[in-house]
Motif scaffolding. Sequence first.
Motif: not given
Length: 179
Positions: A54, A57, A61, A107, A111, A138, A141-145
Amino acid sequence: MLLKLEKWADRFSDLLGYLAGGLMVLMMVNVFLDAIMRYFFQTGSIAMQEMEWHLFSIVFLFGIAYGLKEDSHVRVDLVYDRLGPKPKAVINLAGAFLFLLPLAFLIIQGSLPFVAEAYNMNEISGDPGGLTHRWLIKAVIPTAFVFLMVSTVGFVVRNINLLHGVGTPHQRRVEDEIL
């Protein structure tokens, strides 16, 4: 106005870099403690093992946005390195608008249902003793992008400024380090 926007986006990206660095230290401590417990005390924790990936990741990210700001992202440098600042800026802008922003948007869009499903199911680890609230990791993922898109604003503005002759890349980095 553009310089303020660039500085704001760069500071945001720096904050993400510091956060990723701090989480890397936390991950190293977690791995160290897990190894000590496993090899010296013959015990272990599934939750600690899951926390390792975790944290990794999140580091990876969140580090993407910082890597873009620091211009340390991967690209084919066969031709690019031989170009001057203005052609490089054109290539960077084209790459940002043709590839980076559309991919980040796809993404994020792809996601969000993935995160919503994990949240609605109250998904937990499949292993006994594992971590609960799987939707939290999970959601990174969208937060990082989204963070990458914010960092891209600074990247785009920096390259627009370079096209207009507002400093050179090296000059700008030295000025940023001084400030």
